[in-house]
Design a protein around this motif. Structure first.
Motif, PDB file in Angstrom:
ATOM      1  N   ILE A 123      71.613 -97.140  63.081  1.00 28.74           N
ATOM      2  CA  ILE A 123      72.932 -96.756  62.528  1.00 28.74           C
ATOM      3  C   ILE A 123      73.567 -96.181  63.542  1.00 28.74           C
ATOM      4  O   ILE A 123      74.730 -96.441  63.832  1.00 28.74           O
ATOM      5  CB  ILE A 123      72.799 -96.216  61.201  1.00 28.74           C
ATOM      6  N   ILE A 127      77.291 -96.712  65.186  1.00 31.81           N
ATOM      7  CA  ILE A 127      78.482 -95.784  65.243  1.00 31.81           C
ATOM      8  C   ILE A 127      79.038 -95.884  66.495  1.00 31.81           C
ATOM      9  O   ILE A 127      80.402 -95.719  66.655  1.00 31.81           O
ATOM     10  CB  ILE A 127      78.087 -94.486  64.438  1.00 31.81           C
ATOM     11  N   ASP A 158      77.947 -87.779  60.185  1.00 31.26           N
ATOM     12  CA  ASP A 158      77.342 -88.565  59.545  1.00 31.26           C
ATOM     13  C   ASP A 158      75.586 -88.846  59.928  1.00 31.26           C
ATOM     14  O   ASP A 158      75.052 -88.955  59.009  1.00 31.26           O
ATOM     15  CB  ASP A 158      78.157 -90.038  59.687  1.00 31.26           C
ATOM     16  N   ILE A 161      73.385 -87.211  57.701  1.00 28.51           N
ATOM     17  CA  ILE A 161      73.287 -87.537  56.366  1.00 28.51           C
ATOM     18  C   ILE A 161      72.592 -88.989  56.476  1.00 28.51           C
ATOM     19  O   ILE A 161      71.809 -89.238  55.308  1.00 28.51           O
ATOM     20  CB  ILE A 161      74.385 -87.688  55.608  1.00 28.51           C
ATOM     21  N   VAL A 162      72.998 -89.897  57.418  1.00 32.55           N
ATOM     22  CA  VAL A 162      72.144 -91.313  57.532  1.00 32.55           C
ATOM     23  C   VAL A 162      70.706 -90.791  57.386  1.00 32.55           C
ATOM     24  O   VAL A 162      69.988 -91.533  56.818  1.00 32.55           O
ATOM     25  CB  VAL A 162      72.745 -91.792  58.824  1.00 32.55           C
ATOM     26  N   SER A 165      69.372 -89.844  54.053  1.00 30.42           N
ATOM     27  CA  SER A 165      69.369 -90.847  53.190  1.00 30.42           C
ATOM     28  C   SER A 165      68.247 -91.745  53.280  1.00 30.42           C
ATOM     29  O   SER A 165      67.500 -92.316  52.121  1.00 30.42           O
ATOM     30  CB  SER A 165      70.825 -91.543  53.182  1.00 30.42           C
ATOM     31  N   ILE A 166      67.969 -92.178  54.546  1.00 32.07           N
ATOM     32  CA  ILE A 166      67.000 -93.267  54.736  1.00 32.07           C
ATOM     33  C   ILE A 166      65.762 -92.843  54.524  1.00 32.07           C
ATOM     34  O   ILE A 166      64.784 -93.282  54.355  1.00 32.07           O
ATOM     35  CB  ILE A 166      67.301 -93.732  56.118  1.00 32.07           C
ATOM     36  N   LEU A 168      64.885 -90.436  52.424  1.00 32.94           N
ATOM     37  CA  LEU A 168      64.648 -90.060  51.153  1.00 32.94           C
ATOM     38  C   LEU A 168      64.178 -91.254  50.360  1.00 32.94           C
ATOM     39  O   LEU A 168      63.451 -91.771  49.512  1.00 32.94           O
ATOM     40  CB  LEU A 168      65.908 -89.815  50.277  1.00 32.94           C
ATOM     41  N   TRP A 169      64.980 -92.551  50.992  1.00 35.80           N
ATOM     42  CA  TRP A 169      64.532 -93.917  50.627  1.00 35.80           C
ATOM     43  C   TRP A 169      63.140 -94.296  50.871  1.00 35.80           C
ATOM     44  O   TRP A 169      62.445 -94.997  50.161  1.00 35.80           O
ATOM     45  CB  TRP A 169      65.624 -94.946  51.250  1.00 35.80           C
ATOM     46  N   HIS A 173      59.659 -95.030  48.538  1.00 38.54           N
ATOM     47  CA  HIS A 173      59.027 -96.179  48.562  1.00 38.54           C
ATOM     48  C   HIS A 173      58.177 -96.055  50.023  1.00 38.54           C
ATOM     49  O   HIS A 173      58.720 -96.937  50.833  1.00 38.54           O
ATOM     50  CB  HIS A 173      59.791 -97.379  48.480  1.00 38.54           C
TER      51      HIS A 173
END
Lengths: 231, 225
Positions: A123, A127, A158, A161-162, A165-166, A168-169, A173
């Motif tokens: 990502i 960007i 960003d 935060i990216v 978020s990933i 956490l994802w 799982h």
């Protein structure tokens, strides 16, 4: 008018230093560092892979700082620095994305896995590709500088935060992929080799950056001349 | 004019304009519905996989159609010199940004409110969903997407590439919003408690606040002449 922009003696020294440093880094990675017990020789790509990633981050951090400095001062030199550093940052992060799969295939048995680090690095790369496209399409110099500076700031903010978020994802799982790599339990010679590679790439980054800045100045001077002729 | 009255004026101008012409809303809605229908071809109807992929389908439809509205919000101002007029107003520049953000968020949320019931019917979703939690996630997710989208739309509308550039700039930056909304919409559709997705909601909140602040600070550098 632009004055003489030929290579200065400092550049020649810098490039000499870069050549020596790269040679030493190659020696350290291939001969000095011990062979990793489970991964074998393929692990030697680690020194260049990790060094490229860190220099890539450094380059994008330079873009971020130069972008803020440009918006604060409106001095062209900051825009030139941001543009140059972004391009070199994309080169180094592309190297990371190329060396990563080469290492992952024999060790993880797959070229790619959607692990937090891999995904967020991809990502990040996207960007800065977008950043370069924005620079290419923005139009006039002054406008392109302002727009790129805003995007350089937003894009860098960003990145954490990216990653969050990933991560956490993926922690919600978990996938049965062994998160290999070598930050833990590195042999001292391996760590030394990593820092040698890092130092070599740092000098290379500085040498490239000076060259790219010089190119950018020549580029702008030519564009200016072109405008004057057409007037 | 006070700061908030300025925001309200810009917002009201956009809303009024949209309800008189309905150009954005009608294309956004039709496109949103089209995406929902197209994704239907991807999997067998009635298969259990539907519940698993529906959050992704839903947010692909919301963000792609939202992109249409966001990309128009500055390009139509530029076409008719409206931006010049806005910039001449004796208000702070960031009021224009916040007014546009509220307008874009309103349009996207309207589309979401209309599309979601249709989606539930089309995909045969079980009715025991956590509706209140979904509303919260939709509002926070839309706000985050629009916060970055409006700023980048002001950039892309001023470039040679115009609208073509916006998705390339916006989607990589909006990845945290997409991950967080998709991952929290899933459990909420299955009727799970909001506490189950609390960390995602916090992430959305952090993204919204950070980018509303950063965008309102940098916006004036984009529109300065």
């Amino acid at each position: 008018m632009q004055k003489n922009v030929r290579l200065s003696p400092a550049d020649w020294i810098l490039w000499g230093l870069t050549s020596v440093a790269i040679a030493v880094a190659l020696y350290a990675a291939f001969l000095y560092a011990p062979t990793e017990r489970t991964m074998g020789d393929i692990q030697r790509i680690f020194y260049f892979h990790v060094a490229s990633a860190w220099i890539g981050f450094l380059a994008f951090f330079v873009v971020f700082v130069a972008s803020i400095a440009y918006l604060a001062t409106k001095a062209i030199k900051w825009d030139i620095l941001a543009a140059s550093s972004a391009e070199i940052g994309v080169v180094f992060s592309t190297l990371v994305l190329l060396t990563g799969p080469l290492w992952a295939r024999p060790v993880w048995n797959t070229y790619w896995t959607w692990d937090p680090r891999l995904t967020s690095f991809l990502i990040l790369w996207l960007i800065y590709i977008a950043y370069l496209m924005l620079r290419a399409y923005a139009g006039e110099e002054e406008k392109s500088a302002r727009f790129a500076a805003v995007f350089g700031i937003i894009g860098f903010l960003d990145v954490p935060i990216v990653y969050a978020s990933i991560r956490l994802w993926r922690t919600l799982h978990p996938k049965p992929v062994i998160a290999g790599g070598g930050s833990s339990g590195l042999a001292p010679q391996m760590l030394t080799s990593l820092f040698i590679a890092l130092g070599a790439f740092l000098v290379l980054y500085i040498a490239l950056l000076r060259l790219r800045i010089r190119l950018e100045k020549v580029n702008r001077a030519v564009r200016q001349l072109h405008l004057e002729i057409n007037r | 004019m006070s700061y908030f009255a300025g925001i309200a004026a810009v917002y009201w101008k956009d809303v009024l304009l949209e309800f008189r012409t309905r150009q954005s809303l009608s294309t956004m809605f039709t496109f949103c519905l089209t995406i929902v229908i197209i994704f239907n071809f991807v999997f067998e109807p009635g298969s259990p996989a539907v519940l698993e992929v529906s959050p992704g389908v839903l947010w692909a439809a919301f963000t792609f159609s939202g992109l249409l509205g966001i990309s128009r919000s500055f390009s139509f101002e530029i076409d008719r010199g409206g931006l010049q007029g806005l910039l001449l107003c004796p208000v702070e520049r960031s009021t224009i940004y916040f007014g546009k953000v509220l307008g874009n968020a309103t349009f996207m949320l309207l589309i979401e409110a209309v599309t979601f019931p249709i989606f539930v019917v089309f995909y045969n979703l079980p009715p025991n969903m956590n509706l209140l939690g979904l509303v919260l996630v939709f509002v926070l997710g839309t706000l985050g997407f629009v916060a970055v989208g409006t700023l980048l739309s002001a950039i892309s509308a001023n470039t040679k590439a115009r609208e073509v550039l916006l998705p390339v700039l916006l989607f990589p930056v909006a990845v945290p919003v997409l991950v967080a909304t998709v991952k929290s919409t899933g459990p909420l559709l299955r009727g799970e408690d909001l506490a189950q997705v609390a960390s995602w909601v916090k992430l959305l909140l952090a993204f919204d606040l950070l980018f509303l602040a950063a965008s309102s600070l940098t916006f004036e550098f984009i529109v300065e002449e």
